[in-house]
Design a protein around this motif. Sequence first.
Motif, PDB file in Angstrom:
ATOM      1  N   LEU A 170       6.069 -44.423 -34.313  1.00  0.00           N
ATOM      2  CA  LEU A 170       5.674 -43.108 -34.770  1.00  0.00           C
ATOM      3  C   LEU A 170       4.505 -43.310 -35.130  1.00  0.00           C
ATOM      4  CD1 LEU A 170       5.563 -39.561 -34.790  1.00  0.00           C
ATOM      5  CD2 LEU A 170       6.408 -40.091 -36.954  1.00  0.00           C
ATOM      6  N   PRO A 171       3.288 -42.463 -34.552  1.00  0.00           N
ATOM      7  CA  PRO A 171       2.546 -42.937 -34.668  1.00  0.00           C
ATOM      8  C   PRO A 171       1.840 -41.719 -36.176  1.00  0.00           C
ATOM      9  CG  PRO A 171       1.581 -42.300 -32.856  1.00  0.00           C
ATOM     10  CD  PRO A 171       3.179 -41.411 -32.787  1.00  0.00           C
ATOM     11  N   VAL A 172       1.066 -42.523 -37.497  1.00  0.00           N
ATOM     12  CA  VAL A 172       0.913 -41.746 -38.330  1.00  0.00           C
ATOM     13  C   VAL A 172      -0.014 -41.643 -39.069  1.00  0.00           C
ATOM     14  CG1 VAL A 172       1.231 -41.847 -40.955  1.00  0.00           C
ATOM     15  CG2 VAL A 172       3.529 -41.796 -39.173  1.00  0.00           C
ATOM     16  N   LEU A 173      -1.076 -41.244 -39.324  1.00  0.00           N
ATOM     17  CA  LEU A 173      -2.333 -40.609 -40.255  1.00  0.00           C
ATOM     18  C   LEU A 173      -2.522 -40.386 -41.882  1.00  0.00           C
ATOM     19  CD1 LEU A 173      -5.610 -41.907 -40.578  1.00  0.00           C
ATOM     20  CD2 LEU A 173      -6.063 -39.414 -39.730  1.00  0.00           C
ATOM     21  N   VAL A 174      -2.864 -41.225 -42.981  1.00  0.00           N
ATOM     22  CA  VAL A 174      -1.545 -40.840 -44.272  1.00  0.00           C
ATOM     23  C   VAL A 174      -3.411 -40.594 -45.088  1.00  0.00           C
ATOM     24  CG1 VAL A 174      -1.844 -41.787 -46.446  1.00  0.00           C
ATOM     25  CG2 VAL A 174      -0.059 -42.049 -44.612  1.00  0.00           C
ATOM     26  N   LEU A 175      -3.766 -39.499 -45.840  1.00  0.00           N
ATOM     27  CA  LEU A 175      -4.753 -39.274 -45.845  1.00  0.00           C
ATOM     28  C   LEU A 175      -4.565 -39.133 -47.559  1.00  0.00           C
ATOM     29  CD1 LEU A 175      -6.004 -35.938 -44.547  1.00  0.00           C
ATOM     30  CD2 LEU A 175      -6.851 -37.765 -44.339  1.00  0.00           C
ATOM     31  N   SER A 176      -5.042 -39.193 -48.214  1.00  0.00           N
ATOM     32  CA  SER A 176      -5.098 -39.422 -50.069  1.00  0.00           C
ATOM     33  C   SER A 176      -6.611 -39.623 -50.841  1.00  0.00           C
ATOM     34  CB  SER A 176      -5.367 -40.977 -50.102  1.00  0.00           C
ATOM     35  OG  SER A 176      -4.412 -41.090 -51.267  1.00  0.00           O
ATOM     36  N   GLN A 177      -6.456 -38.877 -51.678  1.00  0.00           N
ATOM     37  CA  GLN A 177      -7.569 -38.674 -52.766  1.00  0.00           C
ATOM     38  C   GLN A 177      -8.264 -40.022 -53.009  1.00  0.00           C
ATOM     39  OE1 GLN A 177      -8.231 -34.697 -53.497  1.00  0.00           O
ATOM     40  NE2 GLN A 177     -10.417 -36.590 -54.259  1.00  0.00           N
ATOM     41  N   TYR A 178      -7.126 -40.810 -53.563  1.00  0.00           N
ATOM     42  CA  TYR A 178      -8.145 -42.219 -54.009  1.00  0.00           C
ATOM     43  C   TYR A 178      -8.125 -43.040 -53.129  1.00  0.00           C
ATOM     44  CZ  TYR A 178      -8.495 -38.947 -57.493  1.00  0.00           C
ATOM     45  OH  TYR A 178      -8.431 -37.687 -58.190  1.00  0.00           O
ATOM     46  N   ASP A 191       3.221 -36.422 -30.770  1.00  0.00           N
ATOM     47  CA  ASP A 191       2.546 -37.785 -31.112  1.00  0.00           C
ATOM     48  C   ASP A 191       2.122 -37.933 -31.659  1.00  0.00           C
ATOM     49  OD1 ASP A 191       3.012 -37.149 -27.783  1.00  0.00           O
ATOM     50  OD2 ASP A 191       1.435 -35.207 -27.844  1.00  0.00           O
ATOM     51  N   VAL A 192       1.870 -37.281 -32.573  1.00  0.00           N
ATOM     52  CA  VAL A 192       0.833 -38.136 -33.930  1.00  0.00           C
ATOM     53  C   VAL A 192       1.593 -37.708 -35.221  1.00  0.00           C
ATOM     54  CG1 VAL A 192      -1.436 -37.111 -33.714  1.00  0.00           C
ATOM     55  CG2 VAL A 192      -1.350 -39.125 -35.443  1.00  0.00           C
ATOM     56  N   ALA A 193       1.498 -38.170 -36.201  1.00  0.00           N
ATOM     57  CA  ALA A 193       1.978 -36.991 -37.631  1.00  0.00           C
ATOM     58  C   ALA A 193       0.161 -37.583 -38.629  1.00  0.00           C
ATOM     59  CB  ALA A 193       3.124 -37.734 -37.993  1.00  0.00           C
ATOM     60  N   LEU A 194      -0.211 -36.071 -39.412  1.00  0.00           N
ATOM     61  CA  LEU A 194      -0.843 -36.474 -40.293  1.00  0.00           C
ATOM     62  C   LEU A 194      -0.083 -36.042 -41.600  1.00  0.00           C
ATOM     63  CD1 LEU A 194      -4.010 -36.391 -40.627  1.00  0.00           C
ATOM     64  CD2 LEU A 194      -4.156 -33.876 -40.179  1.00  0.00           C
ATOM     65  N   VAL A 195      -0.283 -36.945 -42.852  1.00  0.00           N
ATOM     66  CA  VAL A 195       0.641 -37.152 -44.051  1.00  0.00           C
ATOM     67  C   VAL A 195      -0.008 -36.976 -45.285  1.00  0.00           C
ATOM     68  CG1 VAL A 195       2.870 -37.366 -45.098  1.00  0.00           C
ATOM     69  CG2 VAL A 195       2.827 -37.586 -42.280  1.00  0.00           C
ATOM     70  N   ASP A 196      -0.010 -35.707 -46.458  1.00  0.00           N
ATOM     71  CA  ASP A 196      -0.713 -36.414 -47.351  1.00  0.00           C
ATOM     72  C   ASP A 196       0.634 -37.404 -48.142  1.00  0.00           C
ATOM     73  OD1 ASP A 196      -2.164 -36.848 -50.044  1.00  0.00           O
ATOM     74  OD2 ASP A 196      -1.773 -34.027 -50.152  1.00  0.00           O
ATOM     75  N   VAL A 197      -0.147 -38.583 -49.271  1.00  0.00           N
ATOM     76  CA  VAL A 197       0.400 -39.287 -49.637  1.00  0.00           C
ATOM     77  C   VAL A 197       1.332 -38.719 -50.503  1.00  0.00           C
ATOM     78  CG1 VAL A 197       0.164 -41.059 -51.522  1.00  0.00           C
ATOM     79  CG2 VAL A 197      -0.844 -41.267 -49.222  1.00  0.00           C
ATOM     80  N   ARG A 198       0.582 -37.680 -51.667  1.00  0.00           N
ATOM     81  CA  ARG A 198       1.421 -37.239 -53.136  1.00  0.00           C
ATOM     82  C   ARG A 198       1.862 -35.507 -52.192  1.00  0.00           C
ATOM     83  NH1 ARG A 198      -1.891 -39.391 -58.302  1.00  0.00           N
ATOM     84  NH2 ARG A 198      -2.022 -41.563 -57.380  1.00  0.00           N
ATOM     85  N   LEU A 199       2.505 -36.090 -52.056  1.00  0.00           N
ATOM     86  CA  LEU A 199       3.612 -34.027 -52.132  1.00  0.00           C
ATOM     87  C   LEU A 199       4.844 -34.024 -52.963  1.00  0.00           C
ATOM     88  CD1 LEU A 199       4.574 -34.848 -48.127  1.00  0.00           C
ATOM     89  CD2 LEU A 199       2.594 -32.813 -49.192  1.00  0.00           C
ATOM     90  N   PRO A 200       4.906 -32.559 -53.141  1.00  0.00           N
ATOM     91  CA  PRO A 200       6.020 -32.593 -54.339  1.00  0.00           C
ATOM     92  C   PRO A 200       7.071 -32.785 -53.712  1.00  0.00           C
ATOM     93  CG  PRO A 200       4.614 -30.192 -52.721  1.00  0.00           C
ATOM     94  CD  PRO A 200       4.789 -31.425 -52.338  1.00  0.00           C
TER      95      PRO A 200
END
Length: 214
Positions: A77-85, A47-56
């Motif tokens: 597809l709902p996507v929430l992106v997480l980023s350090q900066y 129903d939703v995806a949670l994704v880091d901007v930077r991956l291997p």
Amino acid sequence: MRVVIAEDNVLLSNGLELLLTAKGFEVAAVTQDGPGFLAAVAEHRPDVALVDVRLPPTFRDEGIHAAIRARRRQPGLPVLVLSQYVERRYAGELVSDGRGGVGYLLKDRVGRVSEFVDALRRVAAGGTVMDPEVIGQLLTRPAHDPIAGLTPREREVLALMAEGADNATVARRLVVTENAVHKHVGNIFGKLGLSPDDSGHRRVLAVLTYLSRP
């Protein structure tokens, strides 16, 4: 509500899984790279995806591009992106399709549990959630208006690009050939000072310049 997480930091991914499970989410899969994320999305249809901007493997933009590919394969597809900066280019690229159901938050927002969970639910419901710091950078305006140097036709082309139109759609809307649109787009890139080295992102950067004009 079913969630797929893409995060290579084991400590953070475990924390997210525990947090979301405690808040009533079903964590269908936790992955550590783009291919694994795409496979999990295809398998679980979250129903939703949670994704880091930077991956291997390079830790540059694999996560954001995996998110964009997933939305192309599973429209909406709902996507929430997480980023350090705050990464202005990637934030703009994520929202450029105009479909909604997207979010971009800095990782330190995760610590504000109620706000983070509310943001994830809003994205899952089709809303758009942007970190205040991201909004501030997207709306930062230059001292001069770079759009002023464009011809009226180039402005029309750029306005349609900002609506998410591709070259074929722009040509159809303006009743011109695709070759003409291609030339206008090239002129726009040149006048906005967008280097050919940024070929993978110039369209997004041009749209962001248009949207943040004075």
